[in-house]
Design a protein around this motif. Structure first.
Motif, PDB file in Angstrom:
ATOM      1  N   UNK A 491       0.840  -1.208   0.000  1.00  0.00           N
ATOM      2  CA  UNK A 491       0.000   0.000   0.000  1.00  0.00           C
ATOM      3  C   UNK A 491       0.872   1.253   0.000  1.00  0.00           C
ATOM      4  N   UNK A 492       1.916   1.259   0.847  1.00  0.00           N
ATOM      5  CA  UNK A 492       2.812   2.425   0.895  1.00  0.00           C
ATOM      6  C   UNK A 492       3.505   2.612  -0.454  1.00  0.00           C
ATOM      7  N   UNK A 493       3.966   1.511  -1.035  1.00  0.00           N
ATOM      8  CA  UNK A 493       4.628   1.597  -2.347  1.00  0.00           C
ATOM      9  C   UNK A 493       3.686   2.130  -3.409  1.00  0.00           C
ATOM     10  N   UNK A 494       2.409   1.776  -3.298  1.00  0.00           N
ATOM     11  CA  UNK A 494       1.433   2.288  -4.271  1.00  0.00           C
ATOM     12  C   UNK A 494       1.262   3.804  -4.119  1.00  0.00           C
ATOM     13  N   UNK A 505       1.335  -5.132  -6.686  1.00  0.00           N
ATOM     14  CA  UNK A 505       1.414  -6.573  -6.471  1.00  0.00           C
ATOM     15  C   UNK A 505       1.595  -7.332  -7.774  1.00  0.00           C
ATOM     16  N   UNK A 506       0.988  -6.849  -8.846  1.00  0.00           N
ATOM     17  CA  UNK A 506       1.177  -7.497 -10.150  1.00  0.00           C
ATOM     18  C   UNK A 506       2.633  -7.400 -10.595  1.00  0.00           C
ATOM     19  N   UNK A 507       3.250  -6.251 -10.353  1.00  0.00           N
ATOM     20  CA  UNK A 507       4.659  -6.073 -10.709  1.00  0.00           C
ATOM     21  C   UNK A 507       5.536  -7.023  -9.885  1.00  0.00           C
ATOM     22  N   UNK A 508       5.247  -7.113  -8.584  1.00  0.00           N
ATOM     23  CA  UNK A 508       6.014  -8.020  -7.719  1.00  0.00           C
ATOM     24  C   UNK A 508       5.847  -9.471  -8.178  1.00  0.00           C
ATOM     25  N   UNK A 513       8.139 -14.256 -10.867  1.00  0.00           N
ATOM     26  CA  UNK A 513       8.035 -15.337 -11.846  1.00  0.00           C
ATOM     27  C   UNK A 513       9.210 -15.286 -12.830  1.00  0.00           C
ATOM     28  N   UNK A 514       9.574 -14.068 -13.208  1.00  0.00           N
ATOM     29  CA  UNK A 514      10.708 -13.926 -14.136  1.00  0.00           C
ATOM     30  C   UNK A 514      12.012 -14.370 -13.481  1.00  0.00           C
ATOM     31  N   UNK A 515      12.115 -14.056 -12.175  1.00  0.00           N
ATOM     32  CA  UNK A 515      13.324 -14.416 -11.435  1.00  0.00           C
ATOM     33  C   UNK A 515      13.436 -15.932 -11.269  1.00  0.00           C
ATOM     34  N   UNK A 516      12.264 -16.549 -10.969  1.00  0.00           N
ATOM     35  CA  UNK A 516      12.276 -17.994 -10.751  1.00  0.00           C
ATOM     36  C   UNK A 516      12.387 -18.753 -12.068  1.00  0.00           C
TER      37      UNK A 516
END
Length: 516
Positions: A491-494, A505-508, A513-516
Motif C-alpha cells: 500500500x505504501x509503495x502504491x 502486487x502485479x509487478x512483484x 516469476x521472471x526471477x524464478x
C-alpha cells in the motif's frame, strides 16, 4: 447476511433435497391413506417458510394448537431422521459396521452364539482394515461377554487372545483420544485468539504443546494416531507463525490420506481440512506455484462423487476452495478479476447460510473487503468491513482488529477528514484494549495521525521513512500477521509510485516469476 434460524427442525427440513422430501411423505403415510396427518401438515408449513416464525406458523395452521406444537415437532423430527436412515448410502463404513453389530446382537438374542461370533469376526476384520477402532472395541467387548457367559469352544486359548486384542485396541484408542484432545485444544486457542502476539504467548503455546505431547509422537503407528499428531504439530506451528513447520505438517497430514486413499471417503472432512491448510501454508509462504498446483488438485476432488453425494462435503469444499481462490488473487495482485467472482460467491453464501458458522462468514467478508480495497473501490471495502465491525461476537479478535485498521485506511484513502481523527482514536483504543497493538501497527498509527495534515510535497518523505521502518520488521515473526492480514508495504509503495495497490502486487508477482 440475515439472522439464521436456530430451530433444529426447520434447519433439517431446509437441508432436504426433493427426493428426500418425497421419501419422507411416503414413509410418514405408509400406514394411512390420509394426507392430512398433522406431522405432514406441519412439514408442509415449515417447508414453505423462508424463516422460522412460530407465531405465523400457528396463525396459518389453525388446526395445530400451541400446546401440541412441541410434541408434534419432536415427532416430526424423529420421523424425518427415520426416513433418511432408510435411504442413507449403504457404502458408509459406519453404517455397515453398525449393521453388522445389530446382526450379531440379533443372533445372540436368538441363542445362536457361534453364528454371532462369526459375524463379530467379520466386523472386526473390516474395522481393522478401515481403521475403525471404536467399532473394534465394541466387537471385542461383546465377544468377551459371549465367551464369559457361554461355553462356545470356538477356539483354544481364546481368553488370552481376546485379552491381548482388547489391550492393543484400548492403547490405540487412548493415544488417539489424547492426541485428538491436544489438536482440538490448540485449534480452539487459535479460533479464540488468532496468532500468538508476542514471545510470551508463543512460549505458552509451545510449552503447553510439549507438555501435553510428551513422548507420544514415537508411539504413533495407526492412521488416526498420525492424523491427530500432525494436526497438533500443525496448529502449534500456525499459532506461533512458524509457517515453514506449518507447511511441513499440513503436507504430512495430506500424505497419510494419499498413503491410504480409501480413508478419503471415510474421513472426507479431515482430508478437506488438510487440503485447506496445505493451500493456506502455500499462501503464507507466498508460494504461488504450489498453491496453484494444490488448488488444481483440490478442484478435481471437489468434482468427485465423494463431494457431490454429501451436502456437508460440498459446503466445506466451497468454503475452502473459495478462500484459496481469494488468496491466489492476492498473490497475483489480480483483485479486479477476483471481484468478478463475488456475485456467485454471495449466491452460494445465501444458499448455505443455515450451515455456515460465524467464523467462516467473517473470513469471507474480510477477504471480499480486501479484494475491493486492493482494486481501489474503498466504499465497497468499507461496506464489508462494517459487517464485521458491527457483528457483536467473541470470535477471532484478530479479524476484528484488522478489519478496523483496514476500515481506517479506506477512509484515509477517501479523504474523509471529518471522521478520521475520531476513527484513529477509536481503533487505537480498541486494539490497545485487546492487547494486540504491534510495533508495525504503532508505526501505522503514528503516520496516519500526522500525515493527514501534511502537504503533497512533504508526505512523500514521511511515507519513505515509514516504509523503511516497516521493512525492518518484515522478518519478525510476531509482526508477520500485520503483513498477512494487510499488505501495508504494498500500500505504501502504491502511494509512493502513485499507482493502485493491485498494480504494485502485479509487478512483484511478475518479477518473482521472471526471477524464478
Amino acid at each position: 447476511m440475515p439472522n439464521r434460524s436456530t430451530d433444529p427442525l426447520f434447519q433439517l427440513i431446509k437441508s432436504l433435497e426433493k427426493s428426500e422430501k418425497r421419501n419422507f411423505k411416503l414413509y410418514a403415510t405408509r400406514n394411512t391413506a390420509s394426507d392430512d396427518l398433522k406431522i405432514i401438515q406441519l412439514f408442509d408449513a415449515l417447508d414453505k417458510m423462508d424463516t422460522y416464525d412460530e407465531g405465523i406458523l400457528l396463525k396459518k395452521n389453525e388446526s395445530i394448537k400451541k400446546q401440541q406444537l412441541s410434541n408434534l415437532k419432536a415427532h416430526l423430527y424423529k420421523q424425518l431422521l427415520s426416513s433418511l436412515r432408510l435411504i442413507t448410502d449403504e457404502s458408509n463404513i459406519d453404517i455397515q459396521l453398525h449393521e453388522q453389530m445389530d446382526y450379531a446382537r440379533i443372533l445372540y438374542n436368538k441363542g445362536l452364539y457361534l453364528q454371532s461370533l462369526k459375524v463379530l469376526d467379520k466386523l472386526k476384520e473390516q474395522a481393522k482394515v478401515k481403521n475403525q477402532f471404536t467399532y473394534l472395541q465394541q466387537a471385542l467387548f461383546f465377544e468377551k461377554n459371549i465367551e464369559a457367559l457361554h461355553i462356545t469352544r470356538s477356539i483354544q486359548n481364546r481368553a488370552d487372545q481376546l485379552s491381548k486384542e482388547a489391550d492393543e485396541v484400548n492403547d490405540t484408542l487412548s493415544l488417539v483420544s489424547q492426541l485428538s484432545n491436544l489438536a482440538l485444544q490448540l485449534y480452539s486457542w487459535y479460533i479464540n485468539h488468532g496468532h500468538a502476539r508476542n514471545e510470551q504467548e508463543a512460549n505458552e503455546v509451545e510449552n503447553f504443546f510439549v507438555q501435553k505431547l510428551g513422548d507420544k509422537a514415537g508411539k504413533c503407528k495407526s492412521f488416526f494416531e498420525k492424523l491427530f499428531l500432525y494436526q497438533s504439530y500443525c496448529w502449534n506451528a500456525f499459532i506461533r507463525q512458524d509457517f515453514l513447520q506449518y507447511y511441513r505438517y499440513t503436507q504430512k497430514w495430506v500424505n497419510i490420506f494419499e498413503e491410504e486413499p480409501y480413508m478419503i471417503a471415510i474421513e472426507s472432512g479431515h482430508y478437506i481440512k488438510g487440503m485447506h491448510n496445505l493451500m493456506g501454508s502455500h499462501f503464507d509462504l507466498a508460494n504461488h506455484q504450489k498453491l496453484k498446483e494444490t488448488l488444481d488438485k483440490f478442484d478435481l476432488f471437489c468434482d468427485s462423487d465423494i463431494v457431490k453425494s454429501s451436502i456437508n462435503n460440498s459446503i466445506q469444499c466451497f468454503v475452502y476452495r473459495t478462500i484459496s481462490v481469494f488468496n491466489k488473487h492476492f498473490l497475483e495482485g489480480s483483485f479486479s478479476e477476483g471481484i468478478e467472482l463475488i456475485p456467485e460467491i454471495e449466491a452460494k453464501l445465501k444458499e448455505y447460510e443455515i450451515y455456515l458458522d460465524r467464523h467462516r462468514i467473517l473470513v469471507f467478508y474480510y477477504k471480499i473487503a480486501c479484494l475491493y480495497f486492493g482494486s481501489g473501490n474503498y466504499e465497497k471495502a468499507i461496506d464489508y468491513l462494517n459487517k464485521i465491525i458491527n457483528w457483536k461476537m467473541d470470535l477471532r479478535s484478530d479479524l476484528q482488529c484488522y478489519s478496523r485498521l483496514l476500515h481506517l485506511i479506506a477512509h484515509y484513502e477517501l479523504g474523509n477528514e471529518k471522521i478520521l481523527d475520531h476513527l484513529i482514536k477509536s481503533v487505537y483504543r480498541f486494539m490497545a484494549k485487546m492487547q494486540t497493538l504491534s510495533v508495525v501497527e504503532e508505526e501505522i498509527f503514528k503516520f496516519l495521525r500526522n500525515s493527514f495534515h501534511l502537504s503533497v510535497r512533504t508526505i512523500k518523505p514521511e511515507l519513505e521513512k515509514l516504509l523503511l521502518k516497516l521493512k525492518h520488521h518484515q522478518n519478525n515473526r510476531f509482526e508477520t500477521r500485520a503483513f498477512i492480514y494487510l499488505d501495508i508495504i504494498s500500500w505504501i509503495e502504491s502511494k509512493l509510485e502513485n499507482i493502485p495497490v493491485q498494480e504494485v502486487l502485479k509487478k512483484k508477482f511478475s518479477n518473482k516469476r521472471n526471477y524464478s
